[in-house]
Design a protein around this motif. Structure first.
Motif, PDB file in Angstrom:
ATOM      1  N   VAL A 126       0.838  -1.195   0.000  1.00 47.78           N
ATOM      2  CA  VAL A 126       0.000   0.000   0.000  1.00 47.78           C
ATOM      3  C   VAL A 126       0.878   1.251   0.000  1.00 47.78           C
ATOM      4  N   ARG A 127       0.462   2.224  -0.792  1.00 47.01           N
ATOM      5  CA  ARG A 127       1.065   3.556  -0.748  1.00 47.01           C
ATOM      6  C   ARG A 127      -0.032   4.541  -0.330  1.00 47.01           C
ATOM      7  N   VAL A 128       0.128   5.180   0.813  1.00 47.54           N
ATOM      8  CA  VAL A 128      -0.857   6.146   1.269  1.00 47.54           C
ATOM      9  C   VAL A 128      -0.404   7.538   0.856  1.00 47.54           C
ATOM     10  N   VAL A 129      -1.380   8.381   0.518  1.00 44.02           N
ATOM     11  CA  VAL A 129      -1.087   9.727   0.047  1.00 44.02           C
ATOM     12  C   VAL A 129      -1.648  10.732   1.046  1.00 44.02           C
ATOM     13  N   VAL A 130      -0.794  11.608   1.549  1.00 45.15           N
ATOM     14  CA  VAL A 130      -1.183  12.614   2.534  1.00 45.15           C
ATOM     15  C   VAL A 130      -0.629  13.972   2.129  1.00 45.15           C
ATOM     16  N   ARG A 131      -1.209  15.014   2.676  1.00 42.49           N
ATOM     17  CA  ARG A 131      -0.648  16.359   2.484  1.00 42.49           C
ATOM     18  C   ARG A 131       0.426  16.641   3.530  1.00 42.49           C
ATOM     19  N   ASP A 132       0.190  16.147   4.740  1.00 42.99           N
ATOM     20  CA  ASP A 132       1.104  16.374   5.855  1.00 42.99           C
ATOM     21  C   ASP A 132       1.852  15.079   6.162  1.00 42.99           C
ATOM     22  N   PRO A 133       3.162  15.043   5.982  1.00 41.56           N
ATOM     23  CA  PRO A 133       3.916  13.808   6.238  1.00 41.56           C
ATOM     24  C   PRO A 133       3.713  13.248   7.633  1.00 41.56           C
ATOM     25  N   ALA A 134       3.458  14.117   8.611  1.00 40.51           N
ATOM     26  CA  ALA A 134       3.254  13.641   9.986  1.00 40.51           C
ATOM     27  C   ALA A 134       2.045  12.716  10.075  1.00 40.51           C
ATOM     28  N   LYS A 135       1.023  12.984   9.257  1.00 40.75           N
ATOM     29  CA  LYS A 135      -0.168  12.144   9.290  1.00 40.75           C
ATOM     30  C   LYS A 135       0.060  10.799   8.606  1.00 40.75           C
ATOM     31  N   GLY A 136       1.147  10.686   7.892  1.00 46.22           N
ATOM     32  CA  GLY A 136       1.452   9.414   7.252  1.00 46.22           C
ATOM     33  C   GLY A 136       2.306   8.491   8.092  1.00 46.22           C
ATOM     34  N   ARG A 137       2.892   9.005   9.169  1.00 48.44           N
ATOM     35  CA  ARG A 137       3.810   8.187   9.972  1.00 48.44           C
ATOM     36  C   ARG A 137       3.162   6.926  10.533  1.00 48.44           C
ATOM     37  N   PRO A 138       1.943   6.997  11.083  1.00 51.95           N
ATOM     38  CA  PRO A 138       1.342   5.754  11.597  1.00 51.95           C
ATOM     39  C   PRO A 138       1.192   4.688  10.514  1.00 51.95           C
ATOM     40  N   TRP A 139       0.939   5.121   9.289  1.00 54.93           N
ATOM     41  CA  TRP A 139       0.820   4.167   8.186  1.00 54.93           C
ATOM     42  C   TRP A 139       2.182   3.607   7.794  1.00 54.93           C
ATOM     43  N   ALA A 140       3.195   4.455   7.810  1.00 56.45           N
ATOM     44  CA  ALA A 140       4.550   3.989   7.508  1.00 56.45           C
ATOM     45  C   ALA A 140       5.010   2.967   8.543  1.00 56.45           C
ATOM     46  N   GLU A 141       4.626   3.188   9.796  1.00 58.34           N
ATOM     47  CA  GLU A 141       4.978   2.237  10.850  1.00 58.34           C
ATOM     48  C   GLU A 141       4.327   0.881  10.646  1.00 58.34           C
ATOM     49  N   ARG A 142       3.225   0.868   9.898  1.00 58.72           N
ATOM     50  CA  ARG A 142       2.547  -0.396   9.590  1.00 58.72           C
ATOM     51  C   ARG A 142       3.048  -1.020   8.286  1.00 58.72           C
ATOM     52  N   GLY A 143       4.010  -0.376   7.654  1.00 59.38           N
ATOM     53  CA  GLY A 143       4.602  -0.940   6.445  1.00 59.38           C
ATOM     54  C   GLY A 143       4.160  -0.310   5.149  1.00 59.38           C
ATOM     55  N   ALA A 144       3.342   0.734   5.223  1.00 59.95           N
ATOM     56  CA  ALA A 144       2.889   1.387   3.998  1.00 59.95           C
ATOM     57  C   ALA A 144       3.954   2.337   3.463  1.00 59.95           C
ATOM     58  N   GLU A 145       4.006   2.454   2.155  1.00 60.54           N
ATOM     59  CA  GLU A 145       4.838   3.457   1.509  1.00 60.54           C
ATOM     60  C   GLU A 145       4.129   4.805   1.646  1.00 60.54           C
ATOM     61  N   LEU A 146       4.880   5.882   1.745  1.00 58.75           N
ATOM     62  CA  LEU A 146       4.305   7.202   1.966  1.00 58.75           C
ATOM     63  C   LEU A 146       4.558   8.110   0.772  1.00 58.75           C
ATOM     64  N   ALA A 147       3.495   8.795   0.314  1.00 51.68           N
ATOM     65  CA  ALA A 147       3.621   9.806  -0.733  1.00 51.68           C
ATOM     66  C   ALA A 147       2.960  11.083  -0.233  1.00 51.68           C
ATOM     67  N   VAL A 148       3.545  12.205  -0.572  1.00 54.13           N
ATOM     68  CA  VAL A 148       3.011  13.501  -0.162  1.00 54.13           C
ATOM     69  C   VAL A 148       2.514  14.231  -1.400  1.00 54.13           C
ATOM     70  N   ALA A 149       1.245  14.655  -1.367  1.00 53.44           N
ATOM     71  CA  ALA A 149       0.667  15.328  -2.532  1.00 53.44           C
ATOM     72  C   ALA A 149      -0.466  16.238  -2.104  1.00 53.44           C
ATOM     73  N   ASP A 150      -0.664  17.283  -2.893  1.00 54.27           N
ATOM     74  CA  ASP A 150      -1.802  18.190  -2.746  1.00 54.27           C
ATOM     75  C   ASP A 150      -2.747  17.890  -3.898  1.00 54.27           C
ATOM     76  N   LEU A 151      -4.012  17.653  -3.594  1.00 55.82           N
ATOM     77  CA  LEU A 151      -4.961  17.231  -4.615  1.00 55.82           C
ATOM     78  C   LEU A 151      -5.200  18.268  -5.707  1.00 55.82           C
ATOM     79  N   THR A 152      -4.744  19.488  -5.485  1.00 55.89           N
ATOM     80  CA  THR A 152      -4.874  20.501  -6.530  1.00 55.89           C
ATOM     81  C   THR A 152      -3.579  20.684  -7.328  1.00 55.89           C
ATOM     82  N   ASP A 153      -2.575  19.871  -7.026  1.00 55.60           N
ATOM     83  CA  ASP A 153      -1.269  19.996  -7.678  1.00 55.60           C
ATOM     84  C   ASP A 153      -1.013  18.799  -8.586  1.00 55.60           C
TER      85      ASP A 153
END
Length: 303
Positions: free
Chosen positions: A33-60
């Motif tokens: 799984v790759r989770v997409v967040v605007r704020d990297p801090a909100k992705g940390r719990p998912w990264a701790e569970r083994g998810a890949e992290l991507a940072v993106a703004d839905l208007t970009d």
């Protein structure tokens, strides 16, 4: 394992209810799984569970395209911004960016969160944002399943809070004895996870409800049972809606959209069965469970 099987499922909206439920279901199933967040801090719990992290703004466009590259499939949604006067215009930008980015990244399969009533051309208020999202993604020609969810059970949270404090459950839905489809957010996420993993080709629509329909008076009875005390149901007239929604701090455009949508629900213009081409699915979570959880949350907040 094939090369495609090692690619991740990309999930947007993990800071919200359905995206979190979809990512959770996929991770529990052992999927990449790759989770997409605007704020990297909100992705940390998912990264701790083994998810890949991507940072993106839905208007970009650039960041969304990067988040979607080398994906096995992707779950997309358009988060509403009810405090903005331009919420419909912003939804158009998000829809356009999502469509162009999915094409640029050549995503093999999309699952997009939509809503009951998105098949209607008018008279649906907020749901016009979902209809626009569907239209833009459909124009890409990419295989896409539109997941049209019924009325969210969790929408009762603020009204349950009032019932906890006052013993009165207000409702915008009428008549109070008419049952309508409702679905739990966790079931929406679980359905999205299943649809992402399907191998079926082409596009389509899934209309998702809960295990049964419920009327406002059923909700009042469930709140009363959870509180173990009587609860009065109060159907709010339309003239009282702006005052009742004051704490939500809706913009004028959002309030107008809510009003039109609720009129559509109350008149049955917005109907889960209005699109005969939609495939009907039912979630497993009963409203009893959701209401009990909402009551507990509100009681803890009061304490």
């Amino acid at each position: 394992m094939t090369a495609s099987a090692s690619l991740p499922y990309v999930v947007f909206g993990v800071s919200g209810r359905t995206g979190a439920a979809a990512a959770d279901a996929l991770l529990r199933a052992g999927c990449p799984v790759r989770v997409v967040v605007r704020d990297p801090a909100k992705g940390r719990p998912w990264a701790e569970r083994g998810a890949e992290l991507a940072v993106a703004d839905l208007t970009d466009f650039a960041s969304v395209t990067k988040a979607l590259r080398r994906a096995r499939a992707a779950y997309l949604l358009s988060p509403p911004h009810y405090q903005r006067e331009d919420l419909f215009e912003r939804a158009g930008v998000v829809a356009d960016v999502a469509a162009r980015a999915a094409l640029a990244a050549d995503v093999p399969r999309l699952v997009a969160l939509s809503s009951v009533g998105a098949d209607r051309a008018s008279g649906t208020g907020w749901i016009r944002m979902n209809r626009l999202f569907e239209q833009r993604l459909a124009e890409t020609g990419l295989p896409t399943v539109f997941l049209r969810a019924a009325y969210f059970m969790e929408n009762w949270l603020p009204m349950v809070g009032q019932a906890v404090r006052s013993g009165v459950l207000p409702t915008f839905l009428a008549p109070p004895q008419r049952a309508l489809p409702m679905v739990a957010a966790v079931d929406v996420g679980s359905a999205a996870a299943l649809l992402l993993q399907e191998d079926r080709a082409g596009s389509g629509v899934v209309a998702l409800t809960g295990p049964k329909d419920y009327a406002p008076r059923d909700v009042a009875a469930l709140v009363a049972a959870a509180l173990q005390q009587p609860v009065e149901l109060a159907v709010l007239p339309e003239a009282a809606w702006p005052e009742a929604l004051a704490d939500a701090q809706f913009s004028r455009a959002a309030l107008a959209g809510f009003t039109e949508m609720t009129r559509g629900l109350n008149s049955s213009h917005i109907d889960i069965k209005s699109d005969p081409a939609a495939l009907e699915w039912a979630g497993r979570t009963p409203l009893e469970r959701v209401i009990a959880e909402l009551v507990q949350r509100q009681q803890e907040a009061v304490v």
